[in-house]
Design a protein around this motif. Structure first.
Motif, PDB file in Angstrom:
ATOM      1  N   LEU A  45       0.843  -1.184   0.000  1.00 41.52           N
ATOM      2  CA  LEU A  45       0.000   0.000   0.000  1.00 41.52           C
ATOM      3  C   LEU A  45       0.883   1.239   0.000  1.00 41.52           C
ATOM      4  O   LEU A  45       1.809   1.346   0.817  1.00 41.52           O
ATOM      5  CB  LEU A  45      -0.916   0.028   1.229  1.00 41.52           C
ATOM      6  N   LEU A  46       0.613   2.147  -0.920  1.00 39.66           N
ATOM      7  CA  LEU A  46       1.405   3.376  -1.035  1.00 39.66           C
ATOM      8  C   LEU A  46       0.614   4.550  -0.474  1.00 39.66           C
ATOM      9  O   LEU A  46      -0.486   4.847  -0.954  1.00 39.66           O
ATOM     10  CB  LEU A  46       1.758   3.652  -2.497  1.00 39.66           C
ATOM     11  N   GLN A  47       1.159   5.233   0.517  1.00 42.98           N
ATOM     12  CA  GLN A  47       0.500   6.398   1.105  1.00 42.98           C
ATOM     13  C   GLN A  47       1.566   7.433   1.477  1.00 42.98           C
ATOM     14  O   GLN A  47       1.701   7.816   2.620  1.00 42.98           O
ATOM     15  CB  GLN A  47      -0.344   5.993   2.314  1.00 42.98           C
ATOM     16  N   LEU A  48       2.315   7.883   0.475  1.00 41.47           N
ATOM     17  CA  LEU A  48       3.429   8.770   0.759  1.00 41.47           C
ATOM     18  C   LEU A  48       3.144  10.192   0.289  1.00 41.47           C
ATOM     19  O   LEU A  48       2.261  10.429  -0.540  1.00 41.47           O
ATOM     20  CB  LEU A  48       4.703   8.250   0.088  1.00 41.47           C
ATOM     21  N   ARG A  49       3.899  11.120   0.832  1.00 42.15           N
ATOM     22  CA  ARG A  49       3.774  12.532   0.478  1.00 42.15           C
ATOM     23  C   ARG A  49       5.183  13.076   0.260  1.00 42.15           C
ATOM     24  O   ARG A  49       5.907  13.371   1.214  1.00 42.15           O
ATOM     25  CB  ARG A  49       3.057  13.311   1.575  1.00 42.15           C
ATOM     26  N   VAL A  50       5.583  13.217  -0.997  1.00 46.80           N
ATOM     27  CA  VAL A  50       6.915  13.715  -1.319  1.00 46.80           C
ATOM     28  C   VAL A  50       6.984  15.202  -0.975  1.00 46.80           C
ATOM     29  O   VAL A  50       6.202  16.001  -1.467  1.00 46.80           O
ATOM     30  CB  VAL A  50       7.235  13.504  -2.810  1.00 46.80           C
ATOM     31  N   GLY A  51       7.925  15.545  -0.112  1.00 43.98           N
ATOM     32  CA  GLY A  51       8.054  16.940   0.319  1.00 43.98           C
ATOM     33  C   GLY A  51       7.306  17.265   1.589  1.00 43.98           C
ATOM     34  O   GLY A  51       7.459  18.365   2.141  1.00 43.98           O
TER      35      GLY A  51
ATOM     36  N   ARG B 211       3.103  20.711   0.634  1.00 46.88           N
ATOM     37  CA  ARG B 211       1.658  20.928   0.526  1.00 46.88           C
ATOM     38  C   ARG B 211       1.308  22.383   0.817  1.00 46.88           C
ATOM     39  O   ARG B 211       0.459  22.970   0.141  1.00 46.88           O
ATOM     40  CB  ARG B 211       0.912  20.006   1.492  1.00 46.88           C
ATOM     41  N   GLN B 212       1.944  22.958   1.816  1.00 45.49           N
ATOM     42  CA  GLN B 212       1.701  24.368   2.136  1.00 45.49           C
ATOM     43  C   GLN B 212       1.983  25.245   0.916  1.00 45.49           C
ATOM     44  O   GLN B 212       1.222  26.171   0.611  1.00 45.49           O
ATOM     45  CB  GLN B 212       2.583  24.798   3.319  1.00 45.49           C
ATOM     46  N   GLN B 213       3.043  24.955   0.197  1.00 44.99           N
ATOM     47  CA  GLN B 213       3.357  25.722  -1.007  1.00 44.99           C
ATOM     48  C   GLN B 213       2.303  25.488  -2.092  1.00 44.99           C
ATOM     49  O   GLN B 213       1.849  26.436  -2.745  1.00 44.99           O
ATOM     50  CB  GLN B 213       4.745  25.334  -1.523  1.00 44.99           C
ATOM     51  N   ASP B 214       1.914  24.227  -2.282  1.00 42.91           N
ATOM     52  CA  ASP B 214       0.907  23.909  -3.299  1.00 42.91           C
ATOM     53  C   ASP B 214      -0.389  24.678  -3.074  1.00 42.91           C
ATOM     54  O   ASP B 214      -1.099  25.001  -4.034  1.00 42.91           O
ATOM     55  CB  ASP B 214       0.591  22.409  -3.293  1.00 42.91           C
TER      56      ASP B 214
ATOM     57  N   ARG C  87      -5.300  24.648   4.618  1.00 43.84           N
ATOM     58  CA  ARG C  87      -5.551  23.308   5.140  1.00 43.84           C
ATOM     59  C   ARG C  87      -4.235  22.647   5.521  1.00 43.84           C
ATOM     60  O   ARG C  87      -4.170  21.910   6.511  1.00 43.84           O
ATOM     61  CB  ARG C  87      -6.287  22.481   4.079  1.00 43.84           C
ATOM     62  N   ALA C  88      -3.180  22.935   4.777  1.00 51.75           N
ATOM     63  CA  ALA C  88      -1.870  22.360   5.096  1.00 51.75           C
ATOM     64  C   ALA C  88      -1.419  22.772   6.488  1.00 51.75           C
ATOM     65  O   ALA C  88      -0.872  21.962   7.245  1.00 51.75           O
ATOM     66  CB  ALA C  88      -0.844  22.793   4.063  1.00 51.75           C
ATOM     67  N   ALA C  89      -1.637  24.044   6.845  1.00 51.87           N
ATOM     68  CA  ALA C  89      -1.250  24.522   8.173  1.00 51.87           C
ATOM     69  C   ALA C  89      -2.073  23.820   9.252  1.00 51.87           C
ATOM     70  O   ALA C  89      -1.543  23.438  10.309  1.00 51.87           O
ATOM     71  CB  ALA C  89      -1.428  26.035   8.251  1.00 51.87           C
ATOM     72  N   GLU C  90      -3.375  23.651   8.981  1.00 51.72           N
ATOM     73  CA  GLU C  90      -4.231  22.954   9.944  1.00 51.72           C
ATOM     74  C   GLU C  90      -3.769  21.515  10.132  1.00 51.72           C
ATOM     75  O   GLU C  90      -3.702  21.015  11.264  1.00 51.72           O
ATOM     76  CB  GLU C  90      -5.682  22.975   9.460  1.00 51.72           C
ATOM     77  N   VAL C  91      -3.460  20.846   9.021  1.00 55.07           N
ATOM     78  CA  VAL C  91      -3.056  19.440   9.088  1.00 55.07           C
ATOM     79  C   VAL C  91      -1.703  19.302   9.778  1.00 55.07           C
ATOM     80  O   VAL C  91      -1.486  18.369  10.566  1.00 55.07           O
ATOM     81  CB  VAL C  91      -3.018  18.817   7.681  1.00 55.07           C
TER      82      VAL C  91
END
Length: 436
Positions: A79-85, A90-93, A264-268
């Protein structure tokens, strides 16, 4: 049975582990391997995972490792559940697209393209290592953007199926409203990942009575509030769109909203900090309530059902795709991301769509879908074209490929925006793009 989770240090993982523990009759896991390069997160998450298994009396063994090759060797499914960076990327995105007046979101628009460019090469490298170590293993992709990542895996010849929790979340919501078991609710779910519509809600299976009109008439207000869309829109459309359709149906409103509140990135990121603190408590032996706010609700149930069907485990699982059999979770069908293969005639066969499918050890075979309203088919076709261009950019690089993908995206579509967003995307992601 050996299952490996790549990105096992994710704060999502206790949700997954809880599902494995509760549903062990459906998916009998003897060894669960959590792979992650972050040793501290792996220590915290792995510790809680072992306590969850122990509390629920699961006999399986949990292994944590930073060694990907060792972790996937001999695995039946990965199972793949990764977040590169990480959350910083995500905050930048979610930030720089807003500077151009476009939605800032991690899986769609310009931010979604940035995530795809960072993610696809990493996932393909992992998949090749899985193929070398365990050539018969199935890859279940939960890594966003799921549609693009799954298409990359399938084009490279991997045994892969994409998974999202949007459909199972809606199934559970409708079941609760109707007062029935979730397995009694069959969704006429059609679209692409994060671009889907429920065009029917049937009781008892694909041929059951469609109660969607009743749901909209009697509960349209609550459903619309959850989607942050007007009730009148649901009544006019006669369908329930996924909440990601708000980015399309109310783009300017969403941009104004996103500009006035924390991302949402900051909240997460703050939520993850608190969750990891909780996971470090040796007295904690169950997933905390806060995890439900992190996202990914019912991910574990969907993952268990899918893995059980692919591996032939669980009561009622069919030996072959297309026999009308499925996982032991109660329904013979599951919503997955798979090749179109003629299911939607207005899309290429190699497009990846998100629909109900019969799933078995041979893979996922989409069920026939009734004719799709042009209102939805047109948007699906445009986003499919974007996804093809996005994948080419992720595989081959180049500023012009990035520009073409952005120009094709319906949330962007103007050359001046596409040019500016291309420059900002590259500036914010150079460390993750070998060709930039």
């Amino acid at each position: 049975m050996k299952l490996t989770v790549v990105g096992g240090g994710s704060t999502y993982t206790p949700e997954l582990v809880d599902g494995f523990a509760r549903l062990r009759d459906t998916l009998p896991v003897a060894e669960l391997v959590l792979v992650d390069p972050d040793a501290e997160r792996l220590r915290l998450v792995g510790g809680l995972a072992r306590r969850i298994f122990a509390k629920q009396g699961h006999p399986g063994r949990i292994v944590t490792t930073a060694d990907l090759d060792a972790g996937v060797e001999g695995a039946d499914a990965v199972l793949l559940q990764l977040r590169v960076g990480g959350q910083a990327a995500r905050q930048q995105d979610e930030t720089w697209p807003l500077e151009c007046g476009c939605v800032g979101q991690e899986t769609t628009g310009a931010g979604g393209l940035a995530k795809a460019l960072r993610t696809v090469p990493v996932v393909l490298d992992i998949a090749e290592r899985v193929r070398r170590a365990s050539p018969d293993a199935w890859i279940v992709d939960f890594t966003n953007p799921v549609g693009i990542v799954t298409r990359a895996l399938l084009e490279a010849g991997h045994k892969a199926v994409g998974l999202c929790n949007v459909a199972i979340g809606l199934q559970r919501k409708f079941a609760a409203i109707l007062g029935v078991a979730p397995g009694d609710v069959h969704l006429d779910h059609v679209g692409l990942n994060h671009l889907t519509w429920e065009t029917g809600v049937r009781l008892g299976g694909p041929e059951g009575v469609d109660v969607l009109p009743k749901l909209i008439a009697e509960h349209g207000g609550a459903l619309a509030d959850d989607l942050r869309l007007p009730r009148t829109l649901l009544e006019r459309l006669g369908v329930v769109p996924s909440y990601y359709l708000r980015y399309y149906y109310a783009h300017d409103e969403v941009v104004c909203d996103l500009r006035t509140r924390p991302s949402r990135a900051a909240e997460v990121a703050e939520m993850e900090r608190r969750l990891l603190e909780m996971y470090g408590d040796p007295a904690l032996d169950e997933k905390p309530a806060l995890l439900a706010k992190r996202g990914g609700a019912y991910y574990s149930e969907a993952a268990v059902d899918l893995a059980a069907a692919l591996l032939g485990g669980g009561e009622g699982t069919g030996e072959d795709v297309g026999e009308g059999k499925g996982s032991g979770g109660g329904s013979p069908y599951q919503v997955v991301n798979a090749y179109n293969a003629g299911t939607l005639p207005f899309l290429p066969d190699d497009a990846v769509i998100e629909v109900q499918a019969a799933v078995g050890p041979g893979g996922a075979a989409p069920l026939p879908v009734p004719a799709v309203d042009p209102l939805y088919a047109g948007l699906m076709a445009q986003v499919t074209a974007y996804e093809e261009l996005a994948l080419r950019a992720a595989l081959h690089g180049g500023r012009e490929r990035v520009f073409r993908a952005l120009l094709a995206h319906p949330l962007i579509g103007q050359y001046a925006y596409a040019d500016t967003l291309t420059d900002r995307l590259l500036a914010h992601n150079r460390e993750h793009l070998a060709w930039a």
